[in-house]
Design a protein around this motif. Structure first.
Motif, PDB file in Angstrom:
ATOM      1  N   THR A 146     -14.059 -17.084  12.822  1.00 43.00           N
ATOM      2  CA  THR A 146     -14.205 -17.066  11.371  1.00 43.00           C
ATOM      3  C   THR A 146     -12.926 -16.638  10.658  1.00 43.00           C
ATOM      4  OG1 THR A 146     -15.072 -14.841  11.568  1.00 43.00           O
ATOM      5  CG2 THR A 146     -16.663 -16.609  11.392  1.00 43.00           C
ATOM      6  N   CYS A 181     -11.379 -13.746  10.820  1.00 44.43           N
ATOM      7  CA  CYS A 181     -11.268 -12.333  10.470  1.00 44.43           C
ATOM      8  C   CYS A 181     -10.288 -11.608  11.376  1.00 44.43           C
ATOM      9  CB  CYS A 181     -12.624 -11.648  10.577  1.00 44.43           C
ATOM     10  SG  CYS A 181     -13.788 -12.234   9.364  1.00 44.43           S
ATOM     11  N   ALA A 186      -7.014 -12.218  14.333  1.00 39.87           N
ATOM     12  CA  ALA A 186      -6.073 -13.170  14.900  1.00 39.87           C
ATOM     13  C   ALA A 186      -6.178 -13.125  16.416  1.00 39.87           C
ATOM     14  CB  ALA A 186      -4.670 -12.820  14.453  1.00 39.87           C
ATOM     15  N   THR A 209      -7.851 -21.772   4.806  1.00 42.44           N
ATOM     16  CA  THR A 209      -8.721 -21.998   3.647  1.00 42.44           C
ATOM     17  C   THR A 209      -9.665 -23.165   3.891  1.00 42.44           C
ATOM     18  OG1 THR A 209      -6.768 -21.345   2.416  1.00 42.44           O
ATOM     19  CG2 THR A 209      -8.644 -22.053   1.148  1.00 42.44           C
ATOM     20  N   LYS A 220     -12.223 -22.152   6.579  1.00 39.99           N
ATOM     21  CA  LYS A 220     -13.198 -21.134   6.180  1.00 39.99           C
ATOM     22  C   LYS A 220     -14.219 -21.668   5.186  1.00 39.99           C
ATOM     23  CE  LYS A 220     -10.148 -17.203   6.908  1.00 39.99           C
ATOM     24  NZ  LYS A 220      -9.268 -16.252   6.205  1.00 39.99           N
ATOM     25  N   PRO A 240     -21.506  -7.131   5.160  1.00 40.88           N
ATOM     26  CA  PRO A 240     -20.389  -6.693   4.312  1.00 40.88           C
ATOM     27  C   PRO A 240     -20.787  -6.717   2.839  1.00 40.88           C
ATOM     28  CG  PRO A 240     -20.084  -8.966   4.926  1.00 40.88           C
ATOM     29  CD  PRO A 240     -21.395  -8.547   5.498  1.00 40.88           C
ATOM     30  N   PHE A 246     -20.364 -13.136  -6.860  1.00 40.47           N
ATOM     31  CA  PHE A 246     -18.970 -12.966  -6.436  1.00 40.47           C
ATOM     32  C   PHE A 246     -18.665 -13.847  -5.225  1.00 40.47           C
ATOM     33  CE2 PHE A 246     -16.555 -10.555  -3.145  1.00 40.47           C
ATOM     34  CZ  PHE A 246     -15.295 -10.900  -3.605  1.00 40.47           C
ATOM     35  N   GLU A 278     -18.416 -17.483  -6.206  1.00 44.15           N
ATOM     36  CA  GLU A 278     -17.162 -17.796  -6.896  1.00 44.15           C
ATOM     37  C   GLU A 278     -15.995 -17.820  -5.920  1.00 44.15           C
ATOM     38  OE1 GLU A 278     -16.909 -14.942 -10.011  1.00 44.15           O
ATOM     39  OE2 GLU A 278     -18.288 -16.050 -11.301  1.00 44.15           O
ATOM     40  N   ALA A 322     -12.185 -14.713  -8.639  1.00 42.64           N
ATOM     41  CA  ALA A 322     -13.434 -14.074  -8.232  1.00 42.64           C
ATOM     42  C   ALA A 322     -13.190 -12.608  -7.873  1.00 42.64           C
ATOM     43  CB  ALA A 322     -14.034 -14.821  -7.045  1.00 42.64           C
ATOM     44  N   VAL A 323     -12.122 -12.368  -7.102  1.00 37.10           N
ATOM     45  CA  VAL A 323     -11.805 -10.991  -6.705  1.00 37.10           C
ATOM     46  C   VAL A 323     -11.493 -10.158  -7.945  1.00 37.10           C
ATOM     47  CG1 VAL A 323     -10.214  -9.540  -5.388  1.00 37.10           C
ATOM     48  CG2 VAL A 323     -10.903 -11.748  -4.493  1.00 37.10           C
ATOM     49  N   GLU A 329     -12.810  -0.843   0.938  1.00 37.94           N
ATOM     50  CA  GLU A 329     -13.182  -2.117   1.567  1.00 37.94           C
ATOM     51  C   GLU A 329     -13.223  -1.943   3.076  1.00 37.94           C
ATOM     52  OE1 GLU A 329     -13.710  -5.129   0.192  1.00 37.94           O
ATOM     53  OE2 GLU A 329     -12.955  -4.924  -1.847  1.00 37.94           O
ATOM     54  N   LYS A 339     -16.520  -1.895   5.526  1.00 40.93           N
ATOM     55  CA  LYS A 339     -16.425  -3.129   6.320  1.00 40.93           C
ATOM     56  C   LYS A 339     -16.554  -4.381   5.457  1.00 40.93           C
ATOM     57  CE  LYS A 339     -16.500  -0.736  10.167  1.00 40.93           C
ATOM     58  NZ  LYS A 339     -15.243  -0.358  10.705  1.00 40.93           N
ATOM     59  N   THR A 340     -16.380  -4.233   4.149  1.00 42.23           N
ATOM     60  CA  THR A 340     -16.447  -5.421   3.318  1.00 42.23           C
ATOM     61  C   THR A 340     -15.159  -6.229   3.439  1.00 42.23           C
ATOM     62  OG1 THR A 340     -15.882  -3.943   1.522  1.00 42.23           O
ATOM     63  CG2 THR A 340     -18.119  -4.744   1.588  1.00 42.23           C
ATOM     64  N   GLN A 392     -14.187  -7.489   6.010  1.00 39.87           N
ATOM     65  CA  GLN A 392     -14.548  -8.637   6.853  1.00 39.87           C
ATOM     66  C   GLN A 392     -15.001  -9.817   6.007  1.00 39.87           C
ATOM     67  OE1 GLN A 392     -16.954  -7.922  10.323  1.00 39.87           O
ATOM     68  NE2 GLN A 392     -14.934  -7.733  11.207  1.00 39.87           N
ATOM     69  N   LEU A 393     -15.703  -9.494   4.926  1.00 37.83           N
ATOM     70  CA  LEU A 393     -16.134 -10.560   4.018  1.00 37.83           C
ATOM     71  C   LEU A 393     -14.914 -11.232   3.396  1.00 37.83           C
ATOM     72  CD1 LEU A 393     -18.365 -12.014   2.348  1.00 37.83           C
ATOM     73  CD2 LEU A 393     -18.056 -10.240   0.643  1.00 37.83           C
ATOM     74  N   LEU A 394     -13.988 -10.395   2.920  1.00 32.17           N
ATOM     75  CA  LEU A 394     -12.797 -10.946   2.265  1.00 32.17           C
ATOM     76  C   LEU A 394     -11.990 -11.808   3.231  1.00 32.17           C
ATOM     77  CD1 LEU A 394     -11.676  -7.845   0.191  1.00 32.17           C
ATOM     78  CD2 LEU A 394     -13.012  -9.807  -0.549  1.00 32.17           C
ATOM     79  N   TYR A 395     -11.911 -11.370   4.488  1.00 30.49           N
ATOM     80  CA  TYR A 395     -11.160 -12.152   5.469  1.00 30.49           C
ATOM     81  C   TYR A 395     -11.843 -13.483   5.754  1.00 30.49           C
ATOM     82  CZ  TYR A 395      -8.274  -8.097   6.735  1.00 30.49           C
ATOM     83  OH  TYR A 395      -7.404  -7.054   6.725  1.00 30.49           O
ATOM     84  N   SER A 396     -13.186 -13.476   5.718  1.00 26.89           N
ATOM     85  CA  SER A 396     -13.883 -14.705   6.117  1.00 26.89           C
ATOM     86  C   SER A 396     -14.074 -15.670   4.943  1.00 26.89           C
ATOM     87  CB  SER A 396     -15.237 -14.374   6.753  1.00 26.89           C
ATOM     88  OG  SER A 396     -16.137 -13.895   5.777  1.00 26.89           O
ATOM     89  N   LEU A 397     -13.822 -15.194   3.720  1.00 32.50           N
ATOM     90  CA  LEU A 397     -13.931 -16.096   2.577  1.00 32.50           C
ATOM     91  C   LEU A 397     -12.713 -17.012   2.516  1.00 32.50           C
ATOM     92  CD1 LEU A 397     -15.231 -13.662  -0.180  1.00 32.50           C
ATOM     93  CD2 LEU A 397     -16.489 -15.522   0.862  1.00 32.50           C
ATOM     94  N   PRO A 398     -12.886 -18.202   1.938  1.00 30.83           N
ATOM     95  CA  PRO A 398     -11.743 -19.123   1.877  1.00 30.83           C
ATOM     96  C   PRO A 398     -10.720 -18.741   0.804  1.00 30.83           C
ATOM     97  CG  PRO A 398     -13.685 -20.150   0.938  1.00 30.83           C
ATOM     98  CD  PRO A 398     -14.122 -18.823   1.447  1.00 30.83           C
ATOM     99  N   ILE A 399     -10.287 -17.485   0.822  1.00 29.41           N
ATOM    100  CA  ILE A 399      -9.212 -17.063  -0.082  1.00 29.41           C
ATOM    101  C   ILE A 399      -8.181 -16.329   0.758  1.00 29.41           C
ATOM    102  CG2 ILE A 399     -10.290 -16.925  -2.359  1.00 29.41           C
ATOM    103  CD1 ILE A 399     -11.270 -14.174  -1.697  1.00 29.41           C
ATOM    104  N   ARG A 443      -5.546  -7.684  10.783  1.00 25.61           N
ATOM    105  CA  ARG A 443      -6.192  -8.774  11.505  1.00 25.61           C
ATOM    106  C   ARG A 443      -5.580  -8.948  12.892  1.00 25.61           C
ATOM    107  NH1 ARG A 443      -5.245 -13.779   8.276  1.00 25.61           N
ATOM    108  NH2 ARG A 443      -6.479 -14.734   9.880  1.00 25.61           N
ATOM    109  N   TRP A 444      -4.397  -8.439  13.045  1.00 27.40           N
ATOM    110  CA  TRP A 444      -3.705  -8.640  14.314  1.00 27.40           C
ATOM    111  C   TRP A 444      -3.932  -7.497  15.279  1.00 27.40           C
ATOM    112  CZ3 TRP A 444      -1.458 -13.096  15.679  1.00 27.40           C
ATOM    113  CH2 TRP A 444      -1.268 -14.026  14.657  1.00 27.40           C
TER     114      TRP A 444
END
Lengths: 342, 287
Positions: free
Chosen positions: A48, A50, A52, A70, A73, A84, A97, A100, B3-4, B71, B75-76, B78-85, B285-286
């Motif tokens: 996913t 999250c 690397a 992008t 995902k 989360p 949120f 969006e 959005a953020v 964040e 653990k939120t 993880q949400l930000l990492y998995s979103l397409p941004i 992430r690394w």
């Protein structure tokens, strides 16, 4: 849908996963099964984006997760191990949120949120702050979040942890209802759960994929095998020598317990329990070795799971090679495994 | 990014943080305006802002401590990492929300000189430029605070660390006053700085090789320039440190001079720390 090639993740000197290869096909429900710490979450986190990877590649519908994050995902809805959620937002605000951020068109946002809330049965709670919700409901919010934007691929890391039995059934039904339209990967360390809803089970242990197959085929792996547990009076050497000549015995383990009683576990490549037991009895009678206890068993999926995941925990590397052997005890089936898996 | 930004901004104003921040800033602005402009009859509104700079010690840590640390704790991330941004969008969205929270009370403060001008000859341009400078200093500090917040998952630690950094920066010119201007002092000092940077790089990347190479290259460069041109090294360290003093530049604004280089400097500081925040998130992430 997903191609995973030579995926490796190293934490310091420790391999969390090593050289994983698998393919996920569209429209099916996959179950990632393994004991705690087997590398399930690590794999999902990498797929996913999250986390690397140390080496290897993951492509989602042709988009490399590291090169085109992008694009890739956008196709994924992910529920991590811990939902989360922002505790000081309401469910509706939170889902808005996410919608969006996922780039859902403005006109669709409302409908998407309604749909996701309906699916996970949280519509009645939409204006509550998430911090006031129970663990089970937070989990639902997490799943709703993954569903938003109708992603083709939904990845759920232990989706039923912390839920009560009724909720577990509901969530399972929910996941089953995604079949066809979505590709689902879920992880679990509970076998019955995976067995109930997944079309394909991937068993992972210590960072290695040890089996990929449908639940039925996995059970067939051990079809035609009978395990007998014996307690006999006699020293280990005598008992072992006596039973060695039995036909079709694929493995024999004898261990002397106190009072000159030996415990034997033997596996035979036969379906015919009765003949096997009679043969053992004949030998025992001829040599005057009293049988104190005899128990036969067919291998269940549970056994396979324990067998596959445990045999590696004993010793490190050399044991790892034992696992494929275990599968190849039935050569025809082994072909099967690799074929339907990859 | 939008959005953020929206999510972050509404977090400030669904919790107390945003309101307390605005109230705090406006309270002190009001207090100093009353004391300086009304009681003591000074026409220079800039003095009010000059005297108020201590508020940064409180508002910056309070505003930035949770921005990234929380964040991570919840653990939120993880949400930000998995979103397409991208991570950059996340950080920029959050930073813009911080700037917006800073802008709101400043917009109100802009009314003060307007009101004052009804009762005396106020240099309005000077006042607004001073408010602008106040905003840019704040922007630079907020970026530093955000970076500190990205380093830890404890809000308290983030706030404490941020406070210490601001404090050291505040006293930087005083401290540099005690540093000898001898060339050899600067030479040793720069070597120490190079060593610290190499250490930080090692701590962040855990890559022994890169940090050692960095240290050797920078030490060699310092050594060669020192041998070739000793005179340039006299007083170099204090000079460099003085350049980094964010508060001192701020005071030049408040004395009525508007210096564009200083604005550019503040923007650069903000940009550097936004960049570092992005790197700090990426690095996680690394690991």
């Amino acid at each position: 849908m997903i191609e995973v090639r030579n995926l490796t993740k190293k934490y310091g000197d420790h391999y969390a996963i090593e050289d994983l290869n698998f393919t996920i096909e569209k429209g099916k429900i996959y179950g990632f099964l393994g004991p705690n710490g087997a590398g399930k979450s690590t794999t999902m986190n990498i797929i996913t984006g999250c986390l690397a990877a140390t080496a290897g590649e993951v492509t989602i519908d042709g988009h490399d997760i590291f090169e085109e994050p992008t694009e890739a995902k956008k196709l994924i809805g992910y529920l991590p191990e811990l939902p989360p959620v922002y505790l000081d937002r309401t469910i509706r605000e939170y889902l808005k949120f996410v919608a969006e951020a996922k780039g859902v068109a403005k006109a669709d946002i409302k409908a998407q949120i309604e749909k996701a809330m309906e699916y996970t049965k949280i519509t009645d709670y939409q204006d509550r702050l998430i911090k006031n919700l129970s663990k089970g409901y937070r989990q639902r919010v997490g799943i709703a979040q993954a569903l938003i934007g109708d992603p083709e691929l939904i990845i759920l890391d232990e989706p039923t942890v912390g839920l009560d039995p009724q909720q577990i059934i509901e969530i399972r039904d929910l996941i089953s209802s995604l079949r066809g339209e979505h590709t689902v990967i879920l992880s679990s360390h509970i076998l019955s759960e995976v067995q109930a809803i997944c079309e394909i089970i991937m068993i992972i242990s210590r960072g290695h994929m040890v089996a990929v197959d449908t639940p039925d085929n996995l059970e067939h792996l051990f079809e035609g095998m009978t395990t007998v547990e014996l307690l006999m009076e006699g020293s280990q050497a005598v008992v072992e020598a006596a039973l060695k000549d039995l036909e079709n015995v694929s493995s024999l383990m004898a261990e002397e317990e106190e009072d000159g009683v030996t415990k034997v576990v033997l596996t035979s490549e036969t379906d015919d329990e009765r003949t096997l037991c009679r043969n053992i009895f004949t030998i025992a009678r001829a040599l005057d070795l009293p049988i104190l206890q005899m128990k036969t068993d067919k291998a269940s999926l549970e056994d396979i799971f324990i067998e596959l995941t445990n045999s590696e925990t004993d010793e490190d590397e050399e044991e790892a090679s034992e696992v494929p052997e275990l599968i190849s005890s039935d050569p025809g089936k082994e072909e099967d495994t690799s074929e339907s898996g990859l | 990014m939008k959005a953020v930004y929206k999510n972050e901004l509404s977090t400030y104003f669904t919790t107390l943080t945003g309101y307390v921040f605005c109230a705090f800033l406006l309270f002190f602005a009001g207090l100093y305006t009353t004391i300086i402009c009304l009681k003591n009859q000074f026409v220079e509104f800039e003095y009010v802002l000059g005297n108020m700079c201590f508020v940064f010690f409180i508002i910056v840590p309070v505003l930035t401590m949770r921005v990234l640390a929380e964040e991570r704790r919840q653990k939120t991330d993880q949400l930000l990492y998995s979103l397409p941004i991208s991570t950059t969008e996340v950080v920029l969205g959050k930073y813009l929300a911080l700037l917006t929270v800073l802008l709101l009370p400043l917009a109100v403060i802009c009314l003060y000189p307007l009101v004052l001008s009804l009762y005396g000859a106020i240099n309005l341009t000077g006042c607004f430029l001073a408010i602008l400078a106040f905003f840019f200093v704040g922007a630079a500090f907020l970026a530093i605070g955000m970076f500190v917040s990205s380093l830890t998952e404890s809000q308290a630690l983030a706030a404490g660390l941020c406070f210490v950094i601001l404090l050291v920066n505040y006293f930087l010119t005083t401290i540099t006053g005690y540093i000898s201007s001898k060339a050899v002092v600067s030479f040793v000092g720069l070597l120490a700085v190079a060593a610290v940077i190499a250490l930080i790089i090692y701590l962040m990347t855990r890559n022994y090789y890169i940090s050692v190479v960095m240290l050797i290259v920078s030490a060699a460069a310092i050594f060669i320039t020192y041998v070739n041109n000793q005179s340039a090294y006299s007083g170099l360290l204090p000079k460099i440190l003085n350049k980094l003093a964010l508060f001192d530049r701020y005071y030049t604004f408040m004395s009525g001079t508007f210096n564009l280089t200083d604005i550019v400097f503040y923007i650069s500081v903000a940009a550097v720390f936004i960049f570092l925040s992005v790197q700090s998130l990426e690095k996680r992430r690394w690991s």
